[in-house]
Design a protein around this motif. Sequence first.
Motif, PDB file in Angstrom:
ATOM      1  N   THR A  77      -3.305  -6.870 -23.955  1.00 23.19           N
ATOM      2  CA  THR A  77      -4.077  -7.416 -22.842  1.00 23.19           C
ATOM      3  C   THR A  77      -3.190  -7.523 -21.622  1.00 23.19           C
ATOM      4  OG1 THR A  77      -5.474  -8.653 -24.359  1.00 23.19           O
ATOM      5  CG2 THR A  77      -5.462  -9.366 -22.058  1.00 23.19           C
ATOM      6  N   THR A  79      -3.050  -7.807 -17.035  1.00 26.38           N
ATOM      7  CA  THR A  79      -3.681  -8.140 -15.765  1.00 26.38           C
ATOM      8  C   THR A  79      -3.213  -7.101 -14.768  1.00 26.38           C
ATOM      9  OG1 THR A  79      -3.581 -10.477 -16.367  1.00 26.38           O
ATOM     10  CG2 THR A  79      -4.031  -9.959 -14.057  1.00 26.38           C
ATOM     11  N   TYR A  81      -3.251  -5.677 -10.920  1.00 25.92           N
ATOM     12  CA  TYR A  81      -3.413  -6.070  -9.527  1.00 25.92           C
ATOM     13  C   TYR A  81      -3.596  -4.811  -8.691  1.00 25.92           C
ATOM     14  CZ  TYR A  81      -1.806 -10.522 -11.318  1.00 25.92           C
ATOM     15  OH  TYR A  81      -1.691 -11.691 -12.031  1.00 25.92           O
ATOM     16  N   ILE A  94      -8.242  -8.251  -8.825  1.00 32.32           N
ATOM     17  CA  ILE A  94      -7.488  -8.414 -10.067  1.00 32.32           C
ATOM     18  C   ILE A  94      -8.420  -8.117 -11.236  1.00 32.32           C
ATOM     19  CG2 ILE A  94      -6.220 -10.035 -11.520  1.00 32.32           C
ATOM     20  CD1 ILE A  94      -5.560 -11.589  -8.919  1.00 32.32           C
ATOM     21  N   LYS A  96      -8.554  -7.937 -15.543  1.00 33.19           N
ATOM     22  CA  LYS A  96      -7.874  -8.330 -16.772  1.00 33.19           C
ATOM     23  C   LYS A  96      -8.641  -7.721 -17.937  1.00 33.19           C
ATOM     24  CE  LYS A  96      -5.799 -12.109 -19.191  1.00 33.19           C
ATOM     25  NZ  LYS A  96      -4.841 -13.121 -18.885  1.00 33.19           N
TER      26      LYS A  96
END
Length: 151
Positions: A77, A79, A81, A94, A96
């Motif tokens: 997992t 994130t 940007y 963003i 995720k």
Amino acid sequence: MISQQAYRPVPYASGNGYPEWPRGMAPVQTMQPMTGFPPSVSSGSPMTPTGTVVQVQTPQYEQSYIENILRLNLGKTGTFYMTYENNREWNAKIFKGILEAAGRDHIIISDPATGKRTILLMLNLDYATFDEPLLYQYPGVIGNPGSSPVR
């Protein structure tokens, strides 16, 4: 029937033995058949001036490009940007999700709650973060570096 005969390029050369061509132009090459050489020589292997074939060992690692690093960490997992220039609605966003795939120009992530998949363009990627150690192979390490977690 197509001939299985090997060919080698012959560059246009001046009297000094070095190829010459006009500025900004690529060299002109013609193909001439090779005869009487063993298959290892005609396969494109480098040779010494005496005619000895040099064995070249290919690296067992991928180069350190972002898509290769991401490919080593599929299923984790992250994130992501992203920045979108000249966008009036949102300049930065963003995302995720679980990293499903990474190509030269794209990333595919999925939302674990809904299963919805999103394709992100590498062109817009600023950086990515992960909450767990990453696998990473650094090119140029002598020997077989293997994959090691980065903490």
